[in-house]
Design an enzyme around this catalytic site. Sequence first.
Site, short mmCIF file in Angstrom:
data_model
loop_
_atom_site.label_atom_id
_atom_site.label_comp_id
_atom_site.label_asym_id
_atom_site.label_seq_id
_atom_site.Cartn_x
_atom_site.Cartn_y
_atom_site.Cartn_z
N HIS A 208 22.40 20.87 -33.69
CA HIS A 208 21.97 20.68 -32.20
C HIS A 208 21.25 22.12 -32.20
O HIS A 208 21.48 23.20 -32.62
CB HIS A 208 23.41 20.85 -31.39
N GLU A 211 19.76 22.92 -26.40
CA GLU A 211 20.07 21.68 -25.63
C GLU A 211 20.01 22.00 -24.45
O GLU A 211 19.17 21.24 -23.36
CB GLU A 211 21.59 21.19 -25.83
N ASP A 310 23.61 9.96 -29.35
CA ASP A 310 24.57 10.98 -29.12
C ASP A 310 26.01 10.26 -28.95
O ASP A 310 26.06 8.94 -29.43
CB ASP A 310 24.31 11.87 -28.12
FE FE2 Z 1 25.44 15.55 -30.31
#
Ligand code: FE2
Length: 407
Positions: A208, A211, A310
Amino acid sequence: MKILVADYIYTPQGYIQNKAIAFNNTIQAIESPENLQKSYPNAEIIHSEANSVIYPGFINTHVHLEFSANKTSLKYGSFMPWLDTVIEHREDLVGCCDNTMMMGECETMLKSGITTFGAISSFGNELEVCEKTPQRVVFFNELIGSNAQYADMLYGDFMERVKASQSCEEESFITPAVAIHSPYSVHPIILQKAVNVAKQYQLPLSAHFLESQAERQWLEEGEGELKAFFEKFFNTSTPVTNIEEFMYAFDTYPTHFTHAVQANKEELAYLASKGHSIAHCPRSNRYLGCGRLPIETLKKLQLPYSVATDGLSSNDSLNIFDELRAAVMLHHQAPIQILAKQLIQSITSDAAEILGLDCGKIEVGKLADIAVVTLREEPKREEEIALWTILHTKTVSRLFINGEKHV
Ligand code: FE2
Ligand code: BEZ
């Protein structure tokens, strides 16, 4: 041998008509149905419904199965209130997410045409389900832990999970892989060790990255909402790394970075220059108030991306067509037919290339992972087939993995 006949086939050269494909576990030939019948007289012939399109099976590169129990526990709207509720409800949510529930979600993916998914696993709980599900699974063992005091213990646990996933590689469709949770949550020392493991065993690698605005502010200034979070839960008030140091840690190994919504143009250009790629999760980004990934910039920079769901921790379904429709709405400024084609490419050939898999294309020699979409009516213009596929499809009408029928 099977021969699959349909009105259209989605190939790297575009949509073609009046052809069929012959396959066992790999695609053997793409020719007229008559020629294929002559070449393979004993083959099982499967006729698709009128107005059907043969696609390579779809690939969802980023999903968290272990959070499948979430419906209303996690707060949506903004990243930090969401993360607070993840900490608050994590044990309950993971605890009540059993194999039946996770298998149900694999089935939802299967019905929407997903023949491969990338499972991000924090605890290893979903390994059994991933062994049993018919899909190919890239099993991303996730490393987390910013506190140096616990780093060795967390790294040891991570390596145990990597080994467990490596040991089921032979008898299942599992590819072991490595995931780094994020820049703010992984100490640089264990981060580098985990990247080295990926390199040593040539495992797919994911992380990740940028974000939220809160993440960016914390990594740049050591301030903002994540400061209060770290003071409250981890008794620290300084980040363990910064944006550059984190990016540089992946310099020599192509990595699939998830989100990157808050990355600037220079950072995206840097990722492109190092051969990396992006997992784009439109609904997750919208639901957590993180913003819109500028996919038009990615195109200009030739930075490849996949569209992914996701987990249900930040989504309402794992149906890939729901995700593609959301992408069509989120990127409202893009020419719709061109966008639709790019989105289909992002979950087929681009996603396969990113994960290093020999599927994702209807091409001789590729693995026979196939999804058939049946359109509601004859498409009137070829340039709109991708769009009608996205707008009109909830479930696929047929699906094959490694040449075996599953829908
Ligand atoms: Fe994720
Ligand atoms: C950490 O170990 O720093 C961490 C774990 C979970 C969420 C955020 C940070």
